[in-house]
Design an enzyme around this catalytic site. Sequence first.
Site, PDB file in Angstrom:
ATOM      1  CB  CYS A  28       2.426  43.355 -26.767  1.00  0.00           C
ATOM      2  SG  CYS A  28       3.996  44.112 -25.983  1.00  0.00           S
TER       3      CYS A  28
ATOM      4  CB  CYS B 172       2.409  45.985 -24.024  1.00  0.00           C
ATOM      5  SG  CYS B 172       3.398  46.078 -25.248  1.00  0.00           S
ATOM      6  CG  ASP B 173      -1.049  44.592 -23.271  1.00  0.00           C
ATOM      7  OD1 ASP B 173      -0.829  45.691 -23.479  1.00  0.00           O
ATOM      8  OD2 ASP B 173      -1.494  44.303 -24.477  1.00  0.00           O
TER       9      ASP B 173
END
Lengths: 163, 318
Positions: free
Chosen positions: B133, B136-137
């Site tokens: 992701c 997200c990261d």
Amino acid sequence: MTGSNRVASYYLENNKYMDIHIKMSDFMDEELQRIREMKMKEMIKNLRRDRMETVIEVNDESFQEKVIEQSKGVPVVVDFWAQWCMPCMMLGPTLDKLAKDYNEKFVLAKVNMESSRGLAQRYGIMSIPAVKMFKNGKVVDEFVGALPEPQIKDWIDRNLGDS
Amino acid sequence: MEGSTYDLAIIGSGPAGLTAGIYAGRYLLNTLIISRESGGTIMEAHRVCNFPTYNEIRGFDLSRKMIEQVGELGIHIKNETVEKLKENDGFFEIKTNVGTHRSKKLIIATGREKRKLGVAGEKELLGKGVSYCATCDAAFFKDKNVAVIGGSNSALTAALLVAEYAKKVYIIYRRERFFRADPAWVRITDKNEKIEYMFNSEVGSIKGGNSVEKLVLKDGLEVEVGGVFIEIGYEPNREIPKQLDLKTDKGYIVVDNMQKTNVGGVFAAGDVTNNPLKQVITACGQGAVAAMSAYEELNKENDGLKDNEKGIQGLAIQ
């Protein structure tokens, strides 16, 4: 012997019949006051207990006290999350629900990555949602990603079991 | 929970399963939705811009609205993991981690998941530099060298996002150019100085101790990176079709235009099927048709029973 009986017998013994009526009412007020205080204390205690808060928000500053220190008494599950992370938004409500279901068996602490960069670095966070179980100030287990509820329950049970 | 027989069980709660639930609810079928987690992959979509009535909506919010609508109709979503599905005496038995449910008809709407590379180190270093992701990261890879694996739009957009933080981004792709990506995206990645392409390259393994340190390619070349974003598309759940003997094509369940599978009483809808367009709107459409097909079959069987004077078993119309 209840308080009011005690006071009644005192007045009777001392032949102060006339005063009884007045003094009794004074005493009743006193007793009511005492009951009120007791109730109040109980309410505050309950309030504190509710606020022993199974779900809390922590940041760089409060982490030491709310997670490290608190985990010496009760396990703390830390959820590292951020607004921009959709799996985090999915996981959040599941963890909230579990924290409620487990009723004070652990505390859920949420760390927003946006405002707690220091913690991200300190705990080597490279993927969120990241969930870590703290006991006695240390990480004892962790997982990454929005796992399904049954799997999270197993994870919690496994880790609460060893304590 | 145990012992009750549903008219219809829907496995999966993405847009296909939820729409099937909405239709089934309005047909007054006694319906159960079983799902590992509520919402489906659309929940992870940053923005959905092609679903009628919304110019733009977060996948998460769209999903929540659908779940609410299903709830309004009185249909319960059970968050359970399906372990075994089988047909038994004209009913389907659904064994989950919690118990066993029985239903007359079944709709499979289990969608698909991000595909894994399937190399050594991938599982071990998940969360330690391996990510599926980018939104997200990406922010955790400031000033690091990072690899993005894949060559589709999602790989290129991931690379662009990661490049906002990283020092250098390698796009590692097994083909000799970006066949599957939109030219518009390729033009943008071409211009990004932080992005470097490595074509005809396949990852053999991911190495690292506490976190990712390098990739070893199948040709032996080593690439030093602190992170790997895997964006090589999606894969349907293969376990359920196998258990029910459903016909599949490249893992996707083969359905007709009534959403029927090759097994009587089993329908499928959404991304898990061999449909040509894997979108929220098509998943919803298929979910609606699947519910109607199940309803029609139940009606017919019910009439059949009456004709044969076997007594009225009755649809769960209360």
